[in-house]
Enzyme design. Structure first.
Site, PDB file in Angstrom:
ATOM      1  N   SER A   1      18.137 -13.884  56.838  1.00  0.00           N
ATOM      2  CA  SER A   1      18.398 -12.806  55.875  1.00  0.00           C
ATOM      3  C   SER A   1      19.818 -12.254  55.985  1.00  0.00           C
ATOM      4  CB  SER A   1      17.396 -11.667  56.066  1.00  0.00           C
ATOM      5  OG  SER A   1      16.117 -12.078  55.671  1.00  0.00           O
TER       6      SER A   1
ATOM      7  N   HIS B   1      15.783 -15.772  50.460  1.00  0.00           N
ATOM      8  CA  HIS B   1      15.340 -17.107  50.887  1.00  0.00           C
ATOM      9  C   HIS B   1      13.844 -17.169  50.699  1.00  0.00           C
ATOM     10  CE1 HIS B   1      13.644 -15.214  54.417  1.00  0.00           C
ATOM     11  NE2 HIS B   1      14.792 -14.565  54.564  1.00  0.00           N
TER      12      HIS B   1
ATOM     13  N   THR C   1      18.887  -7.055  55.387  1.00  0.00           N
ATOM     14  CA  THR C   1      19.159  -6.971  53.942  1.00  0.00           C
ATOM     15  C   THR C   1      19.833  -5.659  53.521  1.00  0.00           C
ATOM     16  OG1 THR C   1      17.359  -8.518  53.557  1.00  0.00           O
ATOM     17  CG2 THR C   1      18.158  -7.312  51.640  1.00  0.00           C
TER      18      THR C   1
ATOM     19  N   GLU D   1      14.963  -3.454  48.417  1.00  0.00           N
ATOM     20  CA  GLU D   1      14.422  -4.640  49.079  1.00  0.00           C
ATOM     21  C   GLU D   1      12.916  -4.531  49.296  1.00  0.00           C
ATOM     22  OE1 GLU D   1      14.853  -5.070  53.276  1.00  0.00           O
ATOM     23  OE2 GLU D   1      14.678  -7.236  53.232  1.00  0.00           O
TER      24      GLU D   1
HETATM   25 ZN   LIG Z   1      12.313 -13.858  57.637  1.00  0.00          ZN
END
Ligand SMILES: [Zn+2]
Length: 442
Positions: free
Chosen positions: A75, A298, A128, A250
């Site tokens: 991340s 991802h 993040t 997020e």
């Molecule tokens: Zn992860």
């Protein structure tokens, strides 16, 4: 001289017309990142929920996620690409491997006079949110990230992670610094529960609702706000700035659920994230000057919809599961396994399954127990995970509003980050001369 004036006037007209015609410069940017939210995570959630706000977005595409040093990103590196437009190595927060700081979209927006905000369901010091406002060579140094967040001057910070803000003995800090007090000294309002969040009526605002991550949606306590509620409050406060705002939201625990191979929580977390997407969409529709971009950093878990020789999967059993694996595992003690599965999962496990679960419980290892629980669920759904780690799959992107057409088709995560950064600085804020110079320079 005269021809020069005509030339400049023509350029001004041209640039003005072009900017207007493209309509490509939003006043506000809301960037929403589902951590670990691969294509199949969204597909499964869509199947269960029947309708997603993400699907109402007019533009969409696919984004590649690899980092500078690995085909499978973490991340930190993926977030750095999305926040700055540059790839870096796994583990690094918004700087190059040799330590050069990379300017982020949030920082660019702040320089342009906009208000800024970060909302997450993980710790506010987690990778993040960190990539948008801090720079460090190691994502795990969350105490340092908390200090950098204070210096960053972000207007709204909402999430978990209180433990990195409290002095030694009270949390995870090893020094005597009480960062909550420091934020208050710097003018922040501090809130630590849902009621406090609702009552907050000004920024800067720091809301830290849990010591570590916020609870999974399936386990969420009454006093903890949802991601949709945090998003709504952030938009309410940030949108008071006439220069506009930049907000990153997020859905951080989609990733954790996938690491735990917990499909029911993947769905619940993605639905909660999509509710927040709905709040952003409602605002953008009304406001008319806002860009909303939804993507992931991802994909996690190698989530597979249908496994083995037979071609089927069944999501129905997921609907009866009322607890996360993380909260369920500690309840298992090797005695009442069958009953607990019936109560919390609506599943009656077979003898062999109970034996396997009880053996896993004896190890005392959370991952082993979670993987044994996952097997029981997968046997009924044929929804399986191929790894407890991230996978290399591409992720979806959805966009709505001013400039949304720039986020469609096939993109790399650095393209997404670079365009977001450009759009975070409203072109109307630039002087006419700057715009002309931009055009001359191409
Ligand atoms: Zn992860």
């Amino acid at each position: 001289m005269k021809s020069a004036i005509v030339f400049i006037a023509a350029l001004l007209a041209l640039s003005f017309v072009t900017v207007r015609a493209e309509g490509a410069e939003p006043k506000n940017v809301i960037f929403m990142i589902g951590d670990g939210m691969g294509v199949n995570h969204v597909t499964l959630t869509r199947t269960v929920a029947e309708e997603l706000n993400m699907d109402k977005f007019p533009y969409g595409g696919i984004v590649t996620t690899y980092s500078m040093d690995s085909l499978i990103t973490d991340s930190a590196a993926a977030g750095t690409a999305l926040a700055t437009g540059y790839k870096t190595n796994n583990g690094i927060i918004s700087q190059t491997p040799d330590g050069k700081k990379l300017k982020t979209s949030l920082e660019a927006a702040k320089e342009a006079g906009k208000s800024t905000g970060l909302v997450t369901t993980t710790r506010i010091t987690h990778a993040t949110p960190a990539v948008f406002a801090t720079h460090i060579d190691d994502r795990d140094n969350e105490n340092e990230i908390a200090e950098q967040l204070l210096m960053a001057g972000v207007d709204v910070l909402l999430g978990g992670g209180l433990r990195h803000f409290l002095p030694a003995g009270e949390g995870k800090r090893e020094d005597s610094l009480n960062l909550v007090s420091e934020f208050i000294n710097a003018g922040y309002t501090f809130v630590d529960d849902r009621e406090g969040l609702f009552a907050a009526d000004s920024s800067p605002l720091l809301g830290l609702f849990t010591m570590s991550y916020m609870n999974y949606e399936l386990d969420r306590e009454e006093e903890e706000p949802s991601i949709a509620e945090m998003t709504e409050k952030a938009i309410e406060l940030l949108s008071r700035n006439e220069e506009g705002f930049f907000l990153m939201v997020e859905g951080g625990r989609i990733d954790h659920a996938a690491h735990a191979n917990d499909a029911a929580s993947v769905v619940a977390e993605t639905i909660a994230f999509d509710d927040a997407v709905g709040k952003a969409l409602d605002f953008a529709r009304e406001d008319g000057e806002t860009l909303v971009v939804v993507t992931a950093d991802h994909s996690t878990g190698g989530l597979t919809l249908g496994s083995g020789a037979e071609q089927w999967y069944n999501y129905e059993p997921l609907k009866s599961i009322s607890i996360s694996f993380e909260s369920f595992a500690p309840l298992l003690n090797g005695q009442n396994t069958e009953e607990l599965f019936e109560i919390y999962f609506g599943i009656s496990p077979g003898e062999e399954e109970i034996k396997r679960i009880d053996e896993a419980v004896k190890t005392g290892d959370l991952y082993t127990i979670e993987s044994a629980i996952a097997q029981v669920v997968s046997a009924r759904t044929n929804i399986v995970f191929t790894t407890t780690q991230h996978d290399g799959g591409a992720v979806p992107i959805f966009s709505y509003g001013v400039g949304a057409e720039s986020f469609s088709g096939f993109m790399d995560n650095t393209d997404v980050g670079a365009v977001i950064k450009e759009m975070a600085v409203h072109r109307e804020e630039k002087s006419m001369i700057d715009r002309v110079l931009d055009r001359i320079r191409g």
